[in-house]
Design a protein around this motif. Structure first.
Motif, PDB file in Angstrom:
ATOM      1  N   TRP A 255      30.010  37.160  35.568  1.00  0.00           N
ATOM      2  CA  TRP A 255      31.312  37.843  35.579  1.00  0.00           C
ATOM      3  C   TRP A 255      31.188  39.268  35.382  1.00  0.00           C
ATOM      4  O   TRP A 255      30.288  39.904  34.988  1.00  0.00           O
TER       5      TRP A 255
ATOM      6  N   TYR B  17      33.824  42.838  34.516  1.00  0.00           N
ATOM      7  CA  TYR B  17      35.677  43.302  34.085  1.00  0.00           C
ATOM      8  C   TYR B  17      35.622  44.863  34.155  1.00  0.00           C
ATOM      9  O   TYR B  17      34.503  45.545  33.968  1.00  0.00           O
TER      10      TYR B  17
ATOM     11  N   LEU C  42      32.728  44.948  40.662  1.00  0.00           N
ATOM     12  CA  LEU C  42      33.367  43.618  40.531  1.00  0.00           C
ATOM     13  C   LEU C  42      33.063  42.677  41.814  1.00  0.00           C
ATOM     14  O   LEU C  42      33.059  41.337  41.824  1.00  0.00           O
ATOM     15  N   GLU C  43      32.739  43.175  42.917  1.00  0.00           N
ATOM     16  CA  GLU C  43      32.439  42.682  44.184  1.00  0.00           C
ATOM     17  C   GLU C  43      31.244  42.025  44.195  1.00  0.00           C
ATOM     18  O   GLU C  43      30.826  41.290  45.032  1.00  0.00           O
TER      19      GLU C  43
ATOM     20  N   PHE D  86      32.719  35.895  39.701  1.00  0.00           N
ATOM     21  CA  PHE D  86      33.801  35.915  38.872  1.00  0.00           C
ATOM     22  C   PHE D  86      34.498  37.252  38.391  1.00  0.00           C
ATOM     23  O   PHE D  86      34.276  37.893  37.315  1.00  0.00           O
ATOM     24  N   PRO D  87      35.086  38.237  39.222  1.00  0.00           N
ATOM     25  CA  PRO D  87      35.562  39.449  38.872  1.00  0.00           C
ATOM     26  C   PRO D  87      36.887  39.392  38.110  1.00  0.00           C
ATOM     27  O   PRO D  87      37.664  38.422  38.213  1.00  0.00           O
ATOM     28  N   VAL D  88      37.071  40.018  36.799  1.00  0.00           N
ATOM     29  CA  VAL D  88      38.122  40.139  36.190  1.00  0.00           C
ATOM     30  C   VAL D  88      38.767  41.505  36.236  1.00  0.00           C
ATOM     31  O   VAL D  88      38.171  42.364  35.935  1.00  0.00           O
TER      32      VAL D  88
ATOM     33  N   ARG E 214      44.015  44.001  45.035  1.00  0.00           N
ATOM     34  CA  ARG E 214      42.871  43.022  45.387  1.00  0.00           C
ATOM     35  C   ARG E 214      42.701  41.748  44.616  1.00  0.00           C
ATOM     36  O   ARG E 214      42.820  40.617  45.172  1.00  0.00           O
ATOM     37  N   ALA E 215      43.401  41.906  43.317  1.00  0.00           N
ATOM     38  CA  ALA E 215      43.481  40.750  42.444  1.00  0.00           C
ATOM     39  C   ALA E 215      44.459  39.759  43.107  1.00  0.00           C
ATOM     40  O   ALA E 215      44.157  38.621  43.120  1.00  0.00           O
TER      41      ALA E 215
ATOM     42  N   TRP F 201      41.749  37.102  42.015  1.00  0.00           N
ATOM     43  CA  TRP F 201      40.873  37.197  40.950  1.00  0.00           C
ATOM     44  C   TRP F 201      41.462  37.200  39.254  1.00  0.00           C
ATOM     45  O   TRP F 201      42.843  37.150  39.499  1.00  0.00           O
ATOM     46  N   ARG F 202      40.685  36.887  38.500  1.00  0.00           N
ATOM     47  CA  ARG F 202      41.351  36.752  37.222  1.00  0.00           C
ATOM     48  C   ARG F 202      42.031  38.014  36.931  1.00  0.00           C
ATOM     49  O   ARG F 202      41.475  39.061  37.149  1.00  0.00           O
ATOM     50  N   ARG F 203      43.037  38.021  35.843  1.00  0.00           N
ATOM     51  CA  ARG F 203      43.326  39.124  35.238  1.00  0.00           C
ATOM     52  C   ARG F 203      43.449  38.865  33.627  1.00  0.00           C
ATOM     53  O   ARG F 203      43.283  38.033  33.229  1.00  0.00           O
TER      54      ARG F 203
END
Length: 237
Positions: free
Chosen positions: A179, A181, A191-192, A196-198, A210-211, A216-218
């Motif tokens: 992950w 963040y 993130l890339e 699991f990028p947040v 992008r999210a 992507w999670r926020r």
């Protein structure tokens, strides 16, 4: 078969914290060394002006560390400990949502890593407080126990990604299961890298877009900025 090692990489300023550690500490440090408030305002305005005309963040990061030229490593570290205690007393320093995510990863046994353009003096007390396993950050040059004002390879943008790639290889971490963040488009290379990028907060349109596009999670950002710090107060004893 042993499952792959999992890591959680956290940007610091604007992600785990509600303000920018570099600037909050600089203001506190200048006060600790007897400078008037105008000294901080001048230093801050110079860096803002550089940003306003499009100077890359890595370059402004280098300019920031000129403010520490000739200071002893021990003095900066001691004031940083006082500063962090003052931040905790004041409250509002951490983003609760991001800290909760950090603690969840720690509880799950994931490797927790701070990845920041800030520097060891600022980050050491924070890493201890959070229980971070590792810190990847800018490394100001120190010679004979004193800061020179220079910094090599500020931990900004692609440098974050490069540092994380090295760690992934050294620790046999699975990037696909890990992950990351971040809150700013300069965090995109980091993130890339992971599965699991947040994205933290919604102020950066590049990350928000992008999210939304990639699912992507926020996480929410800080609701309010941190309050102004009180005057410098050295630790007792």
């Amino acid at each position: 078969m042993t499952p792959p090692a999992v890591a959680a990489f956290f940007d610091v300023d604007g992600t785990l914290t509600t303000g920018t550690t570099l600037f909050r500490f600089l203001e506190y440090r200048l006060a600790a060394d007897g400078f008037p408030p105008s000294a901080y305002r001048g230093a801050r305005q110079r860096l803002k002006a550089m940003t306003a005309v499009g100077v890359p963040r890595a370059v402004t990061n280098r300019a920031y560390f000129e403010n520490y030229a000739n200071l002893t490593e021990a003095r900066v570290a001691a004031v940083a400990e006082d500063w962090f205690r003052a931040e905790l007393r004041q409250g509002g320093f951490f983003n609760p949502a991001a800290v909760a995510a950090f603690r969840s990863h720690a509880a799950a046994g994931d490797l927790t890593v701070l990845v920041s353009g800030s520097f060891p003096a600022c980050l050491a007390p924070m890493a201890r407080y959070l229980g971070a396993d590792l810190v990847l950050c800018s490394q100001p040059e120190i010679r004979d126990g004193r800061y020179t004002g220079a910094v090599h390879a500020p931990m900004i943008g692609v440098e974050k990604a490069s540092a994380v790639r090295r760690l992934v290889a050294e620790r046999a971490v699975s990037a696909a299961h890990s992950w990351a963040y971040g809150d700013h488009d300069s965090d995109l290379p980091l993130l890339e890298l992971v599965g699991f990028p947040v994205v933290v907060g919604d102020e950066d349109r590049v990350l928000a877009d992008r999210a939304a596009r990639l699912g992507w999670r926020r996480l929410p950002g800080a609701a309010v900025p941190p309050p102004a710090l009180p005057s410098y107060e050295p630790a007792e004893g």
